[in-house]
Structures are given as structure tokens and as C-alpha cells.
Design a protein around this motif. Structure first.
Motif, PDB file in Angstrom:
ATOM      1  N   GLY A   1       4.289 -26.874  31.049  1.00 53.60           N
ATOM      2  CA  GLY A   1       3.748 -27.459  29.828  1.00 53.60           C
ATOM      3  C   GLY A   1       2.695 -28.522  30.086  1.00 53.60           C
ATOM      4  O   GLY A   1       1.716 -28.647  29.341  1.00 53.60           O
ATOM      5  N   ILE A   2       2.870 -29.289  31.143  1.00 54.42           N
ATOM      6  CA  ILE A   2       1.929 -30.370  31.458  1.00 54.42           C
ATOM      7  C   ILE A   2       0.620 -29.826  32.011  1.00 54.42           C
ATOM      8  O   ILE A   2      -0.467 -30.280  31.622  1.00 54.42           O
TER       9      ILE A   2
ATOM     10  N   HIS B   1      -0.572 -26.509  32.149  1.00 55.87           N
ATOM     11  CA  HIS B   1      -1.176 -25.280  31.621  1.00 55.87           C
ATOM     12  C   HIS B   1      -1.209 -25.360  30.094  1.00 55.87           C
ATOM     13  O   HIS B   1      -0.247 -24.989  29.417  1.00 55.87           O
ATOM     14  N   HIS B   2      -2.331 -25.851  29.577  1.00 58.51           N
ATOM     15  CA  HIS B   2      -2.426 -26.167  28.140  1.00 58.51           C
ATOM     16  C   HIS B   2      -2.207 -24.949  27.262  1.00 58.51           C
ATOM     17  O   HIS B   2      -1.698 -25.053  26.135  1.00 58.51           O
TER      18      HIS B   2
ATOM     19  N   ARG C   1       1.449 -24.739  26.676  1.00 59.50           N
ATOM     20  CA  ARG C   1       2.113 -26.009  26.351  1.00 59.50           C
ATOM     21  C   ARG C   1       2.989 -25.889  25.108  1.00 59.50           C
ATOM     22  O   ARG C   1       4.151 -26.335  25.104  1.00 59.50           O
TER      23      ARG C   1
ATOM     24  N   ILE D   1       6.681 -33.666  28.563  1.00 59.64           N
ATOM     25  CA  ILE D   1       5.362 -33.027  28.494  1.00 59.64           C
ATOM     26  C   ILE D   1       4.408 -33.847  27.648  1.00 59.64           C
ATOM     27  O   ILE D   1       3.284 -34.153  28.061  1.00 59.64           O
ATOM     28  N   THR D   2       4.854 -34.216  26.464  1.00 58.44           N
ATOM     29  CA  THR D   2       3.987 -34.949  25.534  1.00 58.44           C
ATOM     30  C   THR D   2       3.528 -36.282  26.113  1.00 58.44           C
ATOM     31  O   THR D   2       2.349 -36.655  25.995  1.00 58.44           O
TER      32      THR D   2
ATOM     33  N   VAL E   1       1.012 -35.754  29.193  1.00 53.16           N
ATOM     34  CA  VAL E   1      -0.286 -35.296  28.689  1.00 53.16           C
ATOM     35  C   VAL E   1      -1.018 -36.443  28.003  1.00 53.16           C
ATOM     36  O   VAL E   1      -2.234 -36.613  28.175  1.00 53.16           O
TER      37      VAL E   1
END
Length: 228
Positions: A180-181, A183-184, A187, A218-219, A222
Motif C-alpha cells: 500500500g505504501i 504501489h499507489h 493502495r 499506510i496512510t 504516505v
């Protein structure tokens, strides 16, 4: 420490030095994490620094089966000197969490056999062995994803992570977060899987630390990357 160790130190001398560093408080803390030794890790690293790199002594310390000795062994070995079969056997002996973690991070990742072992361990029926395969896969996700089936990894995580044993679950969750971090395009799906499975959602997280719950993890990472 009661003695200064040198490049000619014997196994018995190293074991005596570690015994002299035994601390009941350190043991209690370590045992709370599943690690059966009573040596402060900073002091253990100081022992390894005195010994420097010694491959044969490393092998002999590993053979003792003692957790503190094995941690020292991992710090003084030459990762590239191990054959693939030797590394596989060592991993299957590395049941203590800290030994397992250091073995994968300090030795296997630096080995020319890392990718071969990753593929072999990834789907191993032993969940502790499989967790090492997932840990190595997470590194490939972030550093060398070419050739990996990332949507397929998410399929496996979605199907198996919820009911996986703790150590394997942790490794799969880390892989989910790294997908998730880094590979947008995946995500939203990674965050959605984390939200549905709720793995580690209630994990106790100290102040100023990021939760291991994948959607939060992840959020947050990012956001930091975008602000940097």
C-alpha cells in the motif's frame, strides 16, 4: 563485563562473558517478548564488537543452542559464507523471535541465496518458516518488485492473514502495508483489505509511534512522504 574478549576467544570464554552479563530485569523484559535470554542487547552487541567477524566461532556459538550466544553468532558471522542448505537448517532452528528476526535481517538478506530461500520459504507449511519468506517478500516489494505478482500477494493476504498464526500474520500484515505504501495503484485495495480484516486494529501503540494496523500505517507513511 568481567573480561575483554579478543579475536582468539573460545566458545567457553564467550559463554562466560555472557553469563556474567545476565540480568534478571533484562530477562523478564525479554521473556515478555518470547526471548529466553537475560542479556541487555546493547551489552550483547558490545561483546560482538570485541569479537569482530569470526565465521567459525559464529558456527560454534550457534551450535550451543543458547539464545544469547546465537545472537552474538549472528553479529559476528559472514553472511555470504553460508550455503543455502545451511541457512535453511538454521532458520528452522531459529524459533526464538529475536533470533529469527536477526537471522533474517542480518544474515539472509545479505546472502546471495536470499531469493532462492524466499521462494522456498514463502509457502512452507511451518508458519514460522513462512513468515521469513513473507519478510523477504516485503523487502522485494519495496526494493525490487519486478516479477512479483502483487495483486496475487494481496489475494493471499486477503484469504489467509486473518487466521494466520501470530508471527506469520505479522509478516503478512507488513507486506500488505508495504504494498500500500510503495504501489499507489494498489493502495486503495490494500487499505480496503486492512479495514475488512481488522488485523492489529487494536494493537497497543505507544505515543508518537505509528500503529501497525495497515490502513493507519499506510496512510501515515504516505502522508509523511508527501510532506517531505
Amino acid at each position: 563485563m568481567t573480561q575483554t574478549l579478543t579475536g582468539s576467544a573460545t566458545v567457553d570464554e564467550v559463554m562466560a562473558a555472557l553469563a556474567a552479563l545476565e540480568d534478571p530485569k533484562a530477562r523478564a523484559i525479554n521473556e515478555s517478548h518470547g526471548d529466553d535470554h537475560g542479556v541487555n542487547l546493547g551489552k550483547l552487541r558490545a561483546v560482538a564488537k570485541q569479537l569482530k567477524t569470526q565465521q567459525e566461532l559464529s558456527r560454534e556459538l550457534w551450535k550451543t543452542g543458547d539464545t544469547a550466544a546465537r545472537l552474538v553468532a549472528l553479529l559476528i558471522c559472514r553472511p555470504k559464507a553460508f550455503e543455502s542448505a545451511e541457512l535453511d537448517a538454521m532458520l528452522r532452528e531459529a524459533r526464538v523471535p529475536k533470533v529469527h528476526d536477526w537471522f533474517v535481517n542480518y544474515v539472509v538478506r545479505k546472502s546471495p541465496h536470499a531469493e532462492e530461500l524466499r521462494r522456498g520459504w514463502f509457502a512452507d507449511p511451518d508458519p514460522v518458516v513462512a513468515s521469513a519468506g513473507w519478510a523477504l517478500t516485503s523487502e522485494r516489494v519495496t526494493k525490487n518488485p519486478e516479477g512479483l505478482d502483487l495483486p496475487g500477494l494481496l489475494d493471499t493476504i486477503e484469504a489467509e492473514m486473518k487466521d494466520a498464526p501470530d508471527r506469520l500474520q505479522w509478516a503478512m500484515n507488513n507486506c500488505l502495508a508495504q504494498i500500500g505504501i510503495t504501489h499507489h495503484e494498489l493502495r486503495a485495495r490494500a487499505i480496503g483489505i486492512g479495514e475488512r480484516l481488522e488485523v492489529l486494529k487494536d494493537y497497543p501503540t505507544p505515543p508518537n509511534c505509528t500503529s501497525p494496523f495497515a490502513p493507519i500505517w499506510i496512510t501515515e507513511i504516505v502522508r509523511r512522504q508527501q510532506e517531505a
